[in-house]
Design an enzyme around this catalytic site. Sequence first.
Site, PDB file in Angstrom:
ATOM      1  N   ARG A 199       0.895  -1.143   0.000  1.00 23.04           N
ATOM      2  CA  ARG A 199       0.000   0.000   0.000  1.00 23.04           C
ATOM      3  C   ARG A 199       0.936   1.195   0.000  1.00 23.04           C
ATOM      4  O   ARG A 199       1.672   1.436   0.952  1.00 23.04           O
ATOM      5  CB  ARG A 199      -0.889  -0.018   1.237  1.00 23.04           C
ATOM      6  CG  ARG A 199      -1.835   1.194   1.391  1.00 23.04           C
ATOM      7  CD  ARG A 199      -1.253   2.232   2.301  1.00 23.04           C
ATOM      8  NE  ARG A 199      -2.178   3.328   2.601  1.00 23.04           N
ATOM      9  CZ  ARG A 199      -1.782   4.476   3.127  1.00 23.04           C
ATOM     10  NH1 ARG A 199      -0.509   4.688   3.414  1.00 23.04           N
ATOM     11  NH2 ARG A 199      -2.645   5.428   3.382  1.00 23.04           N
ATOM     12  N   ASP A 201       2.137   4.757   0.260  1.00 23.49           N
ATOM     13  CA  ASP A 201       1.723   5.948   0.975  1.00 23.49           C
ATOM     14  C   ASP A 201       1.952   7.203   0.133  1.00 23.49           C
ATOM     15  O   ASP A 201       2.996   7.356  -0.502  1.00 23.49           O
ATOM     16  CB  ASP A 201       2.581   6.018   2.252  1.00 23.49           C
ATOM     17  CG  ASP A 201       2.081   7.023   3.252  1.00 23.49           C
ATOM     18  OD1 ASP A 201       0.891   6.979   3.594  1.00 23.49           O
ATOM     19  OD2 ASP A 201       2.898   7.851   3.712  1.00 23.49           O
ATOM     20  N   GLU A 243      -2.234   5.111  -2.465  1.00 22.03           N
ATOM     21  CA  GLU A 243      -3.011   6.118  -1.760  1.00 22.03           C
ATOM     22  C   GLU A 243      -2.853   7.427  -2.510  1.00 22.03           C
ATOM     23  O   GLU A 243      -1.799   8.062  -2.435  1.00 22.03           O
ATOM     24  CB  GLU A 243      -2.515   6.300  -0.320  1.00 22.03           C
ATOM     25  CG  GLU A 243      -3.365   7.283   0.454  1.00 22.03           C
ATOM     26  CD  GLU A 243      -2.632   8.074   1.534  1.00 22.03           C
ATOM     27  OE1 GLU A 243      -3.300   8.635   2.405  1.00 22.03           O
ATOM     28  OE2 GLU A 243      -1.387   8.148   1.513  1.00 22.03           O
TER      29      GLU A 243
HETATM   30  C1  GLC Z   1      -0.607   8.939   4.711  1.00 22.14           C
HETATM   31  C2  GLC Z   1      -1.044   8.070   5.859  1.00 22.14           C
HETATM   32  C3  GLC Z   1      -1.094   8.895   7.107  1.00 22.14           C
HETATM   33  C4  GLC Z   1       0.280   9.468   7.373  1.00 22.14           C
HETATM   34  C5  GLC Z   1       0.800  10.207   6.144  1.00 22.14           C
HETATM   35  C6  GLC Z   1       2.264  10.509   6.274  1.00 22.14           C
HETATM   36  O1  GLC Z   1      -1.525   9.925   4.424  1.00 22.14           O
HETATM   37  O2  GLC Z   1      -2.282   7.473   5.577  1.00 22.14           O
HETATM   38  O3  GLC Z   1      -1.536   8.156   8.212  1.00 22.14           O
HETATM   39  O4  GLC Z   1       0.244  10.348   8.453  1.00 22.14           O
HETATM   40  O5  GLC Z   1       0.652   9.475   4.965  1.00 22.14           O
HETATM   41  O6  GLC Z   1       3.022   9.342   6.046  1.00 22.14           O
END
Ligand code: GLC
Length: 566
Positions: A199, A201, A243
């Site tokens: 996943r 980030d 994401e």
């Molecule tokens: C993404 C994650 C979040 C985290 C951020 C920085 O948005 O889902 O939880 O704080 O990245 O890594």
Amino acid sequence: MIDDLWYKNSVFYCLSVGTYMDANGDGIGDFKGLLRRLDYLQGLGITTIWLMPFQPSPGKDDGYDISDYYGVDPRYGTLGDFVEFTHGCRQRGIRVIIDLVVNHTSDAHKWFREARSSKESSYRDWYVWADKKPANAGKGMVFPGVQKSTWTYDKEARGWYFHRFYDFQPDLNTSNPHVQAEILKIMGFWIQAGVSGFRMDAVPFVIATKGPKVRTPVEQYDMLRSLREFLQWRQGNAIILGEANVLPKTDMEYFGKDGDRMHMMFNFHVNQHLFYALASADSRPLAKAMVETKPRPATAQWGHFLRNHDELDLGRLTKDQREVVFGAFGPEKTMQLYERGIRRRLAPMLGGDRRRLELAYSLLYTLPGTSVIRYGDEIGMGDNLDLPERNCARTPMQWSNEPHAGFTESDKPVLPVIDKGPYGYEHVNVAKQRRDPNSLLNWTERMIRMRKEVPEIGWGDFQVIATRDPAALVVRYDWRNNSVLFVHNFDDKPREVSFTVGLAGDEGKLLVNLLSEDHSEANDRGKHTLLLEAYGYRWYRVGGLDYLLKRSDIDTDAAGKASHPA
Ligand code: GLC
Ligand code: CA
């Protein structure tokens, strides 16, 4: 083979090892504890675990501030325990994907410590520096209201470093070829340790141009292709789930027109409109969002979700729509976060109303893609708004009515277990729900089983079927001569819903209910009329149960492609 595209018809379960199960009684969940819970997860029917960051970390952003990519934080166990865990999963037919957090490191990472120590350091260019404070330092924060700036002065480095997120998360200079090579090495390492993918980030920030002179960051989409290529060479069926909270018009840039970039993406666009539908009982914007995100390459897949470990981000709704969702689900300031979202868990947002929870989950399981559920949601866990920022929805899993919900024997759990009010562990826990055939847990298990038996959702083409009632959403899927149809009523009142299935001849006359005995037969003009109770939902197979006979037996991925919309 279809199995190679395993993520097309899959149910993902996201959990964080530190709050799942503590085996050694120090108050922190660990891999040994998680290993003991794999039979529970297998029983629930999930097919893939998405494990949140577990590498060594100062833990200032729940592990999203990594200080060593090649290890396991000693609080959670050892690398050996990790491999035992992936092996235990494989034995049960469960796959594991892990977070790939490479937009930034922790400021405690040795690369950053080296980089800041001298301008001559070979790691200097692994990060993003400026001699003077850049003009746009006050812009582009991901956590507005908490994070003050995107550039911070570092005395030791005698320079400013860039951080898209918190100041303890310096951005990696991802256009540096050494950094790019290191990212591949990290992926290769964990693939070897038994994971089936990542996943990824903060994808848009990873691939964006960074630097003091960059006014409008430009996404370097081709980076995604090299990540995928590498992964595919190492392990053909490994995936990347991105994401990326982006507009539908750029979706294809992330998937790649030829399906050569991300295998999966979270569908944030549908997520926000789904909550609008739940809040307003108007399903039209949701239907529109589904259609807008329909185009994707044949091998790509959406990941749909309700809540995740972050805030429910409503930033892409119109102002009026956002107000409606805030009003319904997060009216108080303490429930809101980062000027754009709601930080609560699902069950309290829906007032603990079982009918609405079922509606929301039935909808999730029938959205065009793969469902991603969050630990604790299968029993309707609540939140603790006294905890800061997103921690309110990250409390330990509630296993039983023993002290600290059976999560730990320690009196100092890593985060407090919810022990008050209707969501306290004495009321909401796995042991209790396991014994109750009507519990949310057992309902969830039945729904997951049914979801896996309806591959049309993951593989097929969908159509939103017209009804006159905005409170009702009717969606049909077609795949390999089979059709299924789902109806959801978002209103708190019963609704009579009429529609025609839209297949030629007798095809759409009989709708066989997959969840109960109440089937539907069309009238002479082919019209179905259903009476749905408040928040009611129906799952139908079109045309009867002999579908297994009709289903073609070519199980190759080429066939999957052929019958899939491009
Ligand atoms: C993404 C994650 C979040 C985290 C951020 C920085 O948005 O889902 O939880 O704080 O990245 O890594
Ligand atoms: Ca422990």
